[in-house]
Write a protein that holds these residues in place. Structure first.
Motif, short mmCIF file in Angstrom:
data_model
loop_
_atom_site.label_atom_id
_atom_site.label_comp_id
_atom_site.label_asym_id
_atom_site.label_seq_id
_atom_site.Cartn_x
_atom_site.Cartn_y
_atom_site.Cartn_z
N MET A 93 16.90 53.25 69.84
CA MET A 93 16.91 52.43 71.05
C MET A 93 15.87 51.32 70.86
SD MET A 93 17.13 55.12 74.14
CE MET A 93 18.59 56.08 74.42
N ARG B 223 15.01 60.55 67.03
CA ARG B 223 15.72 59.32 66.64
C ARG B 223 15.02 58.60 65.50
NH1 ARG B 223 16.02 58.95 72.29
NH2 ARG B 223 14.30 57.45 72.31
N GLU C 224 21.89 51.69 76.69
CA GLU C 224 20.48 51.49 76.36
C GLU C 224 19.60 51.81 77.57
OE1 GLU C 224 17.01 50.32 74.31
OE2 GLU C 224 19.00 50.66 73.53
N THR D 120 23.98 53.67 68.96
CA THR D 120 23.49 53.45 70.31
C THR D 120 24.22 52.24 70.88
OG1 THR D 120 21.32 54.20 69.53
CG2 THR D 120 21.42 53.15 71.70
N ASN E 38 20.58 49.92 66.29
CA ASN E 38 21.52 50.81 66.96
C ASN E 38 22.40 51.56 65.96
OD1 ASN E 38 22.89 48.34 66.37
ND2 ASN E 38 24.51 48.94 67.76
#
Length: 108
Positions: A30, A59, A84, A79, A25
């Motif tokens: 994720m 990401r 999530e 994150t 994170n």
């Protein structure tokens, strides 16, 4: 407070701690971004809508760049456990179910 509620709250606290301890994170990833890509996962990724796939690739590329520089994102960009989204899970479940059905048919 009932023991079930206390246990649930404790379990939720542990999940949140573990999520943060994994460290992905801090790179803006994720959980579904970190799943090992076997044949089922590759097929699920192929079925993702384009916007979800593009978000995932952004990401991952950002995380690789940060990792090469031995950096992490600013804390406000991490994150969050509460935010999530298991975006790949429904597609992966579908792929696995289809594979199991094919295996069952081939046994007959």
């Amino acid at each position: 407070m009932s023991s079930d509620a206390a246990t649930g709250k404790l379990l939720q606290g542990f999940r949140k701690w573990y999520y943060n301890a994994c460290g992905f994170n801090k790179l803006g990833l994720m959980r579904d971004d970190t799943i090992h890509e076997d044949s089922d996962v590759k097929e699920a990724l192929r079925r993702l809508p384009e916007n979800l796939y593009n978000d995932r690739m952004f990401r991952i590329k950002r995380a690789l760049d940060l990792s090469m520089k031995q950096q992490i994102l600013p804390k406000d960009m991490w994150t969050k456990y509460e935010e999530e989204v298991h975006y790949l899970e429904p597609y992966l479940k579908e792929v696995i179910q289809e594979r199991k059905e094919r295996e069952e048919w081939s046994k007959k």
